[in-house]
Scaffold this motif. Sequence first.
Motif, PDB file in Angstrom:
ATOM      1  N   PHE A 101      59.595  24.513  47.620  1.00 32.33           N
ATOM      2  CA  PHE A 101      58.541  25.218  48.343  1.00 32.33           C
ATOM      3  C   PHE A 101      59.041  26.620  48.692  1.00 32.33           C
ATOM      4  CE2 PHE A 101      57.966  20.704  49.278  1.00 32.33           C
ATOM      5  CZ  PHE A 101      56.615  20.516  49.045  1.00 32.33           C
ATOM      6  N   TYR A 102      58.320  27.646  48.252  1.00 35.03           N
ATOM      7  CA  TYR A 102      58.694  29.031  48.548  1.00 35.03           C
ATOM      8  C   TYR A 102      58.030  29.442  49.861  1.00 35.03           C
ATOM      9  CZ  TYR A 102      59.732  28.894  43.500  1.00 35.03           C
ATOM     10  OH  TYR A 102      60.206  28.554  42.252  1.00 35.03           O
ATOM     11  N   THR A 103      58.613  29.023  50.975  1.00 31.46           N
ATOM     12  CA  THR A 103      57.965  29.234  52.268  1.00 31.46           C
ATOM     13  C   THR A 103      58.255  30.633  52.805  1.00 31.46           C
ATOM     14  OG1 THR A 103      59.622  28.647  53.952  1.00 31.46           O
ATOM     15  CG2 THR A 103      58.681  26.837  52.671  1.00 31.46           C
ATOM     16  N   ARG A 104      57.543  31.005  53.867  1.00 35.25           N
ATOM     17  CA  ARG A 104      57.747  32.312  54.508  1.00 35.25           C
ATOM     18  C   ARG A 104      59.078  32.385  55.246  1.00 35.25           C
ATOM     19  NH1 ARG A 104      53.519  33.635  58.480  1.00 35.25           N
ATOM     20  NH2 ARG A 104      52.870  31.462  58.608  1.00 35.25           N
ATOM     21  N   GLU A 105      59.728  31.224  55.421  1.00 34.49           N
ATOM     22  CA  GLU A 105      61.003  31.164  56.132  1.00 34.49           C
ATOM     23  C   GLU A 105      62.167  30.811  55.204  1.00 34.49           C
ATOM     24  OE1 GLU A 105      60.006  29.602  60.482  1.00 34.49           O
ATOM     25  OE2 GLU A 105      59.233  28.244  58.954  1.00 34.49           O
ATOM     26  N   GLY A 106      61.967  30.971  53.908  1.00 30.47           N
ATOM     27  CA  GLY A 106      62.995  30.619  52.941  1.00 30.47           C
ATOM     28  C   GLY A 106      62.582  29.419  52.106  1.00 30.47           C
ATOM     29  N   ASN A 107      63.383  29.095  51.120  1.00 26.24           N
ATOM     30  CA  ASN A 107      63.076  27.957  50.252  1.00 26.24           C
ATOM     31  C   ASN A 107      63.376  26.639  50.944  1.00 26.24           C
ATOM     32  OD1 ASN A 107      62.406  29.784  48.295  1.00 26.24           O
ATOM     33  ND2 ASN A 107      64.081  29.270  46.904  1.00 26.24           N
ATOM     34  N   TRP A 108      62.451  25.703  50.789  1.00 25.95           N
ATOM     35  CA  TRP A 108      62.660  24.331  51.235  1.00 25.95           C
ATOM     36  C   TRP A 108      62.564  23.432  50.015  1.00 25.95           C
ATOM     37  CZ3 TRP A 108      58.193  20.788  52.838  1.00 25.95           C
ATOM     38  CH2 TRP A 108      58.680  19.506  53.133  1.00 25.95           C
ATOM     39  N   ASP A 109      63.634  22.697  49.731  1.00 27.57           N
ATOM     40  CA  ASP A 109      63.662  21.790  48.592  1.00 27.57           C
ATOM     41  C   ASP A 109      63.551  20.356  49.076  1.00 27.57           C
ATOM     42  OD1 ASP A 109      64.080  24.007  47.061  1.00 27.57           O
ATOM     43  OD2 ASP A 109      66.120  23.502  46.440  1.00 27.57           O
ATOM     44  N   LEU A 110      62.598  19.626  48.530  1.00 26.49           N
ATOM     45  CA  LEU A 110      62.441  18.205  48.811  1.00 26.49           C
ATOM     46  C   LEU A 110      62.735  17.463  47.513  1.00 26.49           C
ATOM     47  CD1 LEU A 110      61.642  16.155  51.013  1.00 26.49           C
ATOM     48  CD2 LEU A 110      59.307  16.259  50.119  1.00 26.49           C
ATOM     49  N   VAL A 111      63.867  16.779  47.479  1.00 24.01           N
ATOM     50  CA  VAL A 111      64.351  16.178  46.239  1.00 24.01           C
ATOM     51  C   VAL A 111      64.204  14.669  46.338  1.00 24.01           C
ATOM     52  CG1 VAL A 111      66.298  16.035  44.645  1.00 24.01           C
ATOM     53  CG2 VAL A 111      65.978  18.087  46.035  1.00 24.01           C
ATOM     54  N   GLY A 112      63.207  14.116  45.653  1.00 26.20           N
ATOM     55  CA  GLY A 112      62.955  12.687  45.751  1.00 26.20           C
ATOM     56  C   GLY A 112      62.676  12.051  44.408  1.00 26.20           C
ATOM     57  N   ASN A 113      62.024  10.894  44.450  1.00 21.63           N
ATOM     58  CA  ASN A 113      61.706  10.118  43.253  1.00 21.63           C
ATOM     59  C   ASN A 113      60.276   9.603  43.329  1.00 21.63           C
ATOM     60  OD1 ASN A 113      64.270  10.221  41.872  1.00 21.63           O
ATOM     61  ND2 ASN A 113      65.068   8.729  43.338  1.00 21.63           N
ATOM     62  N   ASN A 114      59.889   8.833  42.304  1.00 17.92           N
ATOM     63  CA  ASN A 114      58.574   8.193  42.347  1.00 17.92           C
ATOM     64  C   ASN A 114      58.660   6.824  43.017  1.00 17.92           C
ATOM     65  OD1 ASN A 114      59.934   6.879  40.202  1.00 17.92           O
ATOM     66  ND2 ASN A 114      58.000   6.342  39.217  1.00 17.92           N
ATOM     67  N   THR A 115      59.786   6.553  43.677  1.00 16.09           N
ATOM     68  CA  THR A 115      59.957   5.319  44.441  1.00 16.09           C
ATOM     69  C   THR A 115      60.391   5.682  45.859  1.00 16.09           C
ATOM     70  OG1 THR A 115      62.281   5.127  43.763  1.00 16.09           O
ATOM     71  CG2 THR A 115      60.640   4.004  42.399  1.00 16.09           C
ATOM     72  N   PRO A 116      59.998   4.904  46.839  1.00 19.57           N
ATOM     73  CA  PRO A 116      60.377   5.216  48.227  1.00 19.57           C
ATOM     74  C   PRO A 116      61.781   4.762  48.584  1.00 19.57           C
ATOM     75  CG  PRO A 116      58.983   3.278  48.195  1.00 19.57           C
ATOM     76  CD  PRO A 116      59.061   3.768  46.770  1.00 19.57           C
ATOM     77  N   THR A 117      62.431   4.019  47.680  1.00 15.78           N
ATOM     78  CA  THR A 117      63.763   3.479  47.942  1.00 15.78           C
ATOM     79  C   THR A 117      64.717   3.898  46.832  1.00 15.78           C
ATOM     80  OG1 THR A 117      63.232   1.440  46.758  1.00 15.78           O
ATOM     81  CG2 THR A 117      62.816   1.475  49.130  1.00 15.78           C
ATOM     82  N   PHE A 118      65.978   3.413  46.936  1.00 15.33           N
ATOM     83  CA  PHE A 118      66.953   3.663  45.879  1.00 15.33           C
ATOM     84  C   PHE A 118      67.849   2.436  45.739  1.00 15.33           C
ATOM     85  CE2 PHE A 118      70.585   6.040  43.902  1.00 15.33           C
ATOM     86  CZ  PHE A 118      69.878   6.453  42.782  1.00 15.33           C
ATOM     87  N   PHE A 119      68.727   2.454  44.730  1.00 19.37           N
ATOM     88  CA  PHE A 119      69.555   1.296  44.418  1.00 19.37           C
ATOM     89  C   PHE A 119      70.699   1.097  45.409  1.00 19.37           C
ATOM     90  CE2 PHE A 119      67.733   2.793  40.429  1.00 19.37           C
ATOM     91  CZ  PHE A 119      67.264   1.635  39.855  1.00 19.37           C
ATOM     92  N   ILE A 120      71.172   2.154  46.030  1.00 23.34           N
ATOM     93  CA  ILE A 120      72.333   2.073  46.917  1.00 23.34           C
ATOM     94  C   ILE A 120      72.040   2.872  48.184  1.00 23.34           C
ATOM     95  CG2 ILE A 120      74.087   1.673  45.142  1.00 23.34           C
ATOM     96  CD1 ILE A 120      74.581   4.690  45.107  1.00 23.34           C
ATOM     97  N   ARG A 121      72.852   2.635  49.215  1.00 20.28           N
ATOM     98  CA  ARG A 121      72.653   3.326  50.477  1.00 20.28           C
ATOM     99  C   ARG A 121      73.884   4.116  50.891  1.00 20.28           C
ATOM    100  NH1 ARG A 121      72.030  -2.261  54.001  1.00 20.28           N
ATOM    101  NH2 ARG A 121      73.926  -3.301  53.279  1.00 20.28           N
ATOM    102  N   ASP A 122      74.941   4.070  50.069  1.00 16.10           N
ATOM    103  CA  ASP A 122      76.185   4.780  50.354  1.00 16.10           C
ATOM    104  C   ASP A 122      76.576   5.556  49.104  1.00 16.10           C
ATOM    105  OD1 ASP A 122      78.756   5.647  50.899  1.00 16.10           O
ATOM    106  OD2 ASP A 122      79.342   3.812  51.934  1.00 16.10           O
TER     107      ASP A 122
END
Length: 474
Positions: free
Chosen positions: A112-133
Amino acid sequence: MKKMTNDFGNIIADNQNSLSAGAKGPLLMQDYLLLEKLAHQNRERIPERTVHAKGSAAYGELKITADLSKFTKAKVFAKGEVTPLFLRFSTVAGEAGAADGERDVRGFAIKFYTREGNWDLVGNNTPTFFIRDAYKFPDFIHTQKRDPRTHLRNANAAWDFWTLCPEALHQVTILMSDRGIPASYRHMHGFGSHTYSFINDKNERFWVKFHFKTMQGIKNLTNAEAEALIAKDRESHQRDLYEAIDKGDFPKWKVQLQILAENDTDKLGFNPFDLTKIWPHSIVPLIDVGEMVLNKNPENYFNEVEQAAFSPSNIVPGIGFSPDKMLQARIFSYPDAQRYRIGTNYHLLPVNRARSEVNTYNVAGAMNFDTYKNGAAYYEPNSFSDSPKEDKSYLEPDLNLEGGAQRYAPLDNDFYTQPRALFNIMNESQKNQLFANIAASMQGVEKAIIDKALAHFEKIAPEYKKGVENALKA
C-alpha cells in the motif's frame, strides 16, 4: 548419535523452539541460531525468490468505507481514504517455471503506497500456516522443495515433517481440501494471516487480523481438472488475471477485519498469536471496512513483478506488530532476502519506492541513484535545523511481557480442535475430496509415515482416518 551443530561446529541444544521472552513474549535477538538459519535460507538460491518464486501481480486501490478511528490513527484506514496499491499473487513451493494450477498455498502480498509511507501486508490465501515457530521454517521449506539427491519433489519428506509437527494439521487439512487448488487468483480469498496491532490516537492498542473476501466468488479445481489445465496451460492464473484486467473486468475483494482489545485475548482460550490457529468468528466477528480493486496491469513483468519486494517490517503509524513468533522472524527475514536477491537499495526501484516523503541517513551502497537531501548532516543526532530528526510522538505504547527468557514453549498442544471444527463443517462431497487428495499426495510415502498421519487424523475425527484409509486402498 551424531550431535547437531551449526556451521562452525557449535553443538545445538534445541533446533525446534525459538528463544522467547516468556510464553507470550517476542523473540530475542540473542537467538543467533534462528537468525543464522533464516539468513542462510535467504541465500540458498539466486536470483529467484526462495519461496513464492512464481508470481503474478497488478495495481489497484483500497477504499475505506467505515469509521475506524476508535481503533487506529493510520491514515490508510481513515473513512473515505483511497490508497493506491500493488498486489502480488504467487504459488509457494514451486520454482519460477512451476505451473500455476498446482496444489499449493497461494501468496497474497500487498504493498500500500500510503501518505505515511509504504505499508506491506504479506499473507496467503489461507488464514493459518503449517508452523508457529520460525525456527522450523527453513526445514519446512526444504520438505516442499526438491530433494538434493534426486532433484525431485519428495512426498515422503513432506508427510514425515507434518506428522512430526502436528501443529501443521490445520493447514494441511485446508491445503488438501477442495480449496487447495484455486481456479484463479481472482477466485480466492486473501488473509494477512498473522496478528497485527492497531494503535489509536489515545495510544491504545488493539489486536487485528486482515481478511480479503473475493467478490468474484470462490472457484476451485479438482486434481483431475488441474492436471488437464496444466497439460494445456502452465500459466493459467497469470493469463486469467492479466486478461481480466485488460478487458476491464476488474477483480474486487471485500475488506474485513477482526479486532480484539489488547487485554481481551483470554476470550479466545488459546494463544492469540499462534499462526496455526484462527480466531473464531463467533468470538471475534468480522467487520466490513472497505473494498479493494485491481485495475491496472504491470507494463514490464521483470521491473515490476519480479523486482517487487515486500516485507512485514514496512508499517505506518497506527499499525504495528504482535508477539506472533512467525511474524517476528519475518520482520528480519524478508528485507534480508530482498537485500540479497535485489540489492542494498531495492527500496529505490519504482515499484518499491514510497510515494510519500522519504528522509533517511542511509547512504551509498550498490546501485544507489537517489539524491541526498539532508543538507549539511549525514548522521543523526545532529545540530542542523534543516535536517530530519526523530519524533517520539510516534512511539507505540509499551508492550507488557511476562516470564523468563526461554526456548519457545507453546501455551498449548491442542493440534486437533480447530482441524476438527473445519472437518465437521465440510459436506460429504468436500470430505471425499479431502480423503482423495490426501491419498493422492501420499503416493510413494513410507507406510510408517502414513501410519503416523492416520493416527493424527483419528485424533481429529475417526471418520477422517477411515476416509483416508479407504481412499488409500482405492
